[in-house]
Design a protein around this motif. Structure first.
Motif, mmCIF file in Angstrom:
data_model
loop_
_atom_site.group_PDB
_atom_site.id
_atom_site.type_symbol
_atom_site.label_atom_id
_atom_site.label_comp_id
_atom_site.label_asym_id
_atom_site.label_seq_id
_atom_site.Cartn_x
_atom_site.Cartn_y
_atom_site.Cartn_z
ATOM 1 N N ASP A 8 32.525 137.425 105.989
ATOM 2 C CA ASP A 8 33.751 136.409 106.081
ATOM 3 C C ASP A 8 34.879 137.464 106.429
ATOM 4 O O ASP A 8 35.011 138.607 106.028
ATOM 5 C CB ASP A 8 33.948 135.707 104.663
ATOM 6 N N ASP A 9 35.830 136.978 107.185
ATOM 7 C CA ASP A 9 36.915 138.026 107.596
ATOM 8 C C ASP A 9 38.245 137.858 106.503
ATOM 9 O O ASP A 9 38.921 138.843 106.483
ATOM 10 C CB ASP A 9 37.435 137.530 108.805
ATOM 11 N N HIS A 10 37.801 137.057 105.407
ATOM 12 C CA HIS A 10 38.827 137.102 104.248
ATOM 13 C C HIS A 10 38.214 137.947 102.888
ATOM 14 O O HIS A 10 37.159 137.270 102.477
ATOM 15 C CB HIS A 10 39.147 135.677 103.933
ATOM 16 N N GLY A 36 31.401 139.076 112.618
ATOM 17 C CA GLY A 36 30.002 138.774 113.099
ATOM 18 C C GLY A 36 29.461 140.261 113.687
ATOM 19 O O GLY A 36 28.127 140.467 113.377
ATOM 20 N N LYS A 37 30.290 141.151 114.206
ATOM 21 C CA LYS A 37 29.582 142.310 114.823
ATOM 22 C C LYS A 37 29.166 143.266 113.567
ATOM 23 O O LYS A 37 28.033 144.040 113.593
ATOM 24 C CB LYS A 37 30.735 143.126 115.672
ATOM 25 N N GLU A 38 29.970 143.410 112.522
ATOM 26 C CA GLU A 38 29.696 143.997 111.223
ATOM 27 C C GLU A 38 28.501 143.694 110.778
ATOM 28 O O GLU A 38 27.455 144.087 110.399
ATOM 29 C CB GLU A 38 30.736 144.343 110.253
ATOM 30 N N ALA A 39 28.249 142.181 110.756
ATOM 31 C CA ALA A 39 27.035 141.602 110.321
ATOM 32 C C ALA A 39 25.940 141.913 110.919
ATOM 33 O O ALA A 39 24.723 142.398 110.348
ATOM 34 C CB ALA A 39 27.249 140.251 110.138
ATOM 35 N N LEU A 40 25.963 142.177 112.260
ATOM 36 C CA LEU A 40 24.806 142.378 113.066
ATOM 37 C C LEU A 40 24.483 143.877 112.984
ATOM 38 O O LEU A 40 23.416 144.098 112.951
ATOM 39 C CB LEU A 40 25.329 142.181 114.750
ATOM 40 N N ASP A 41 25.568 144.879 112.911
ATOM 41 C CA ASP A 41 25.407 146.220 112.656
ATOM 42 C C ASP A 41 24.275 146.434 111.374
ATOM 43 O O ASP A 41 23.706 147.284 111.065
ATOM 44 C CB ASP A 41 26.521 147.071 112.801
ATOM 45 N N ILE A 42 24.967 145.700 110.286
ATOM 46 C CA ILE A 42 24.238 145.659 108.997
ATOM 47 C C ILE A 42 23.070 145.308 109.001
ATOM 48 O O ILE A 42 21.895 145.982 108.478
ATOM 49 C CB ILE A 42 25.240 145.010 107.808
ATOM 50 N N CYS A 43 22.677 144.151 109.650
ATOM 51 C CA CYS A 43 21.187 143.581 109.620
ATOM 52 C C CYS A 43 20.396 144.478 110.403
ATOM 53 O O CYS A 43 19.071 144.653 110.007
ATOM 54 C CB CYS A 43 21.287 142.410 110.480
ATOM 55 N N ALA A 44 20.726 145.379 111.082
ATOM 56 C CA ALA A 44 20.125 146.620 111.986
ATOM 57 C C ALA A 44 19.568 147.774 110.869
ATOM 58 O O ALA A 44 18.390 148.363 111.431
ATOM 59 C CB ALA A 44 20.894 147.097 113.188
ATOM 60 N N VAL A 45 20.413 147.766 109.939
ATOM 61 C CA VAL A 45 20.132 149.253 109.029
ATOM 62 C C VAL A 45 19.681 148.703 107.664
ATOM 63 O O VAL A 45 19.245 149.659 106.790
ATOM 64 C CB VAL A 45 21.123 150.084 109.014
ATOM 65 N N MET A 53 27.404 133.070 106.372
ATOM 66 C CA MET A 53 28.114 133.383 107.705
ATOM 67 C C MET A 53 29.365 132.432 107.735
ATOM 68 O O MET A 53 29.006 131.203 107.977
ATOM 69 C CB MET A 53 27.304 133.270 108.933
ATOM 70 N N ASP A 54 30.567 132.844 107.653
ATOM 71 C CA ASP A 54 31.681 132.281 108.174
ATOM 72 C C ASP A 54 31.742 131.998 109.636
ATOM 73 O O ASP A 54 31.008 132.761 110.361
ATOM 74 C CB ASP A 54 32.723 133.001 107.666
ATOM 75 N N LEU A 55 32.169 131.013 110.062
ATOM 76 C CA LEU A 55 32.324 130.610 111.360
ATOM 77 C C LEU A 55 33.507 131.188 112.202
ATOM 78 O O LEU A 55 33.333 131.643 113.272
ATOM 79 C CB LEU A 55 32.296 129.100 111.865
ATOM 80 N N MET A 56 34.673 131.082 111.917
ATOM 81 C CA MET A 56 35.872 131.693 112.604
ATOM 82 C C MET A 56 36.270 132.860 112.143
ATOM 83 O O MET A 56 36.792 133.155 110.996
ATOM 84 C CB MET A 56 36.903 130.745 112.147
ATOM 85 N N MET A 57 35.889 133.896 112.908
ATOM 86 C CA MET A 57 36.136 135.324 112.624
ATOM 87 C C MET A 57 36.579 136.143 113.821
ATOM 88 O O MET A 57 35.886 135.550 114.958
ATOM 89 C CB MET A 57 34.852 135.914 111.987
ATOM 90 N N MET A 60 33.669 139.212 116.397
ATOM 91 C CA MET A 60 32.467 138.139 116.954
ATOM 92 C C MET A 60 32.533 137.129 115.948
ATOM 93 O O MET A 60 32.497 137.209 114.798
ATOM 94 C CB MET A 60 31.249 138.880 117.028
ATOM 95 N N ASN A 61 32.673 135.703 116.545
ATOM 96 C CA ASN A 61 32.504 134.572 115.331
ATOM 97 C C ASN A 61 31.118 134.191 114.935
ATOM 98 O O ASN A 61 30.181 135.052 115.310
ATOM 99 C CB ASN A 61 33.069 133.271 116.285
ATOM 100 N N GLY A 62 31.135 133.449 114.048
ATOM 101 C CA GLY A 62 29.791 133.227 113.353
ATOM 102 C C GLY A 62 28.699 132.463 114.150
ATOM 103 O O GLY A 62 27.599 132.835 113.704
ATOM 104 N N VAL A 63 29.099 131.669 115.045
ATOM 105 C CA VAL A 63 28.227 131.220 116.190
ATOM 106 C C VAL A 63 27.466 132.448 116.780
ATOM 107 O O VAL A 63 26.336 132.293 116.717
ATOM 108 C CB VAL A 63 28.776 130.200 116.911
ATOM 109 N N ASP A 64 28.390 133.176 117.433
ATOM 110 C CA ASP A 64 27.732 134.204 118.406
ATOM 111 C C ASP A 64 26.790 135.126 117.514
ATOM 112 O O ASP A 64 25.881 135.579 117.927
ATOM 113 C CB ASP A 64 28.818 134.862 118.968
ATOM 114 N N ALA A 65 27.310 135.441 116.280
ATOM 115 C CA ALA A 65 26.718 136.425 115.395
ATOM 116 C C ALA A 65 25.227 135.615 114.969
ATOM 117 O O ALA A 65 24.327 136.382 115.041
ATOM 118 C CB ALA A 65 27.504 136.748 114.190
ATOM 119 N N THR A 66 25.256 134.458 114.393
ATOM 120 C CA THR A 66 23.958 133.875 114.289
ATOM 121 C C THR A 66 22.912 133.776 115.179
ATOM 122 O O THR A 66 22.053 134.363 115.171
ATOM 123 C CB THR A 66 24.333 132.241 113.832
#
Length: 130
Positions: A8-10, A36-45, A53-57, A60-66
């Motif tokens: 979430d961005d907040h 979303g970009k940070e989430a993707l990076d964290i999922c990799a490691v 997942m929040d949607l509006m960030m 990278m928004n939540g839909v693209d990150a999902t």
């Protein structure tokens, strides 16, 4: 133990969800991401079972990150946690691969139940959404 990533961005929302889940015997918050970009990076490691997942960030928004998480890490489940109950957003994130959709004003019990459901390969939707 279900390993959770809160995205979430907040900061207040991230910290609030983390505090809410602290002490749940079957849930462990392993990390938090601001977009979303940070989430993707964290999922990799990190070993993650469920991403909240929040949607509006920004970035990278939540839909693209999902979509990216589900393509790169199909074993990781995504649970959308948002204030937005518009049908088009629900449809978008579900098409991107989310396993559930709950609203930020959900009770602690519902949030825990949603995490448990998606971790067990079941879908979960807030009663408000249904």
């Amino acid at each position: 133990m279900i390993r959770v990533l809160i995205t979430d961005d907040h900061e207040m929302i991230r910290n609030g969800l983390s505090s809410l889940l602290r002490g749940e015997p079957e849930i462990l918050v392993v990390d938090m991401a601001r977009n979303g970009k940070e989430a993707l990076d964290i999922c990799a490691v990190r070993q993650i079972d469920v991403v909240l997942m929040d949607l509006m960030m920004p970035e990278m928004n939540g839909v693209d990150a999902t979509r990216s998480i589900r393509e790169k890490f199909p074993e990781i489940k995504v649970l959308a946690v948002t204030i937005n109950d518009e049908p088009r957003f629900i449809k978008e994130v579900l098409q991107a691969g989310a396993s559930g959709y709950i609203l930020k004003h959900s009770t602690k019990d519902e949030i825990v139940r949603a995490i448990m459901d998606v971790a067990a390969n079941r879908q979960h939707f807030s009663s408000d959404i249904l």
